[in-house]
Design an enzyme around this catalytic site. Structure first.
Site, PDB file in Angstrom:
ATOM      1  N   CYS A 270       0.865  -1.170   0.000  1.00  0.00           N
ATOM      2  CA  CYS A 270       0.000   0.000   0.000  1.00  0.00           C
ATOM      3  C   CYS A 270       0.908   1.227   0.000  1.00  0.00           C
ATOM      4  CB  CYS A 270      -0.893   0.002   1.238  1.00  0.00           C
ATOM      5  SG  CYS A 270      -1.826   1.539   1.432  1.00  0.00           S
TER       6      CYS A 270
ATOM      7  N   ASP B 138      -0.122  -5.968   0.263  1.00  0.00           N
ATOM      8  CA  ASP B 138      -1.373  -6.335  -0.389  1.00  0.00           C
ATOM      9  C   ASP B 138      -1.099  -7.580  -1.215  1.00  0.00           C
ATOM     10  OD1 ASP B 138      -3.163  -4.256   0.451  1.00  0.00           O
ATOM     11  OD2 ASP B 138      -2.086  -2.882  -0.871  1.00  0.00           O
TER      12      ASP B 138
END
EC number: 1.7.1.13
Length: 141
Positions: free
Chosen positions: A56, A63
């Site tokens: 992120c 992620d």
């Protein structure tokens, strides 16, 4: 009959492949290709990994996603080992989901110039929201 090591190496050199057959322990932004031997036939190629990771860009948290690449090759085909190391290169990069899927598509199109290409990213839920991004180039015929 199996080909000798020197015959396999000369084929790699013939296609200009640099990563195939080498031991790599770090990511790479190089997408290698080789000639499509069936360029007069339109056929689909699908490559999938559920081990894609990026960060992120705001929080730095990882992620995770399943990335699926589908394409109809033209003159070139992407070499899968280089694709693996290319996708690995996003592991430490901060990227929004929508952006990273489009970057992957742009880089594949630049490397291969396919008739059609689609990149789908299905990102694991964080904060209760899962994100699926599809980016497409050309026309699927």
């Amino acid at each position: 009959m199996a080909k000798s090591t020197s015959e396999r190496k000369s084929k790699k050199n013939e296609f200009g492949l640099k990563l195939l057959g080498k031991k790599l322990n770090k990511p790479s932004k190089i997408l290698e290709t080789f000639p499509n031997r069936d360029k007069n036939r339109k056929y689909a190629v699908e490559l999938t990994t559920d081990e894609f990771t990026c960060l992120c860009p705001i929080t730095g948290q990882p992620d995770f996603a399943k990335i699926t690449i589908r394409y109809i090759p033209n003159e070139k085909i992407v070499e899968s080992k280089s694709l693996k190391f290319y996708l690995w290169s996003f592991r430490n990069e901060g990227c929004f989901h929508e952006h990273v899927v489009n970057v992957i598509l742009n880089d594949l199109v630049s490397a291969m110039q396919p008739h059609w290409c689609e990149v789908e990213g299905i990102f694991n839920a964080r904060g209760g929201i899962a994100i699926k991004v599809n980016a497409e180039h050309g026309k699927k015929e």
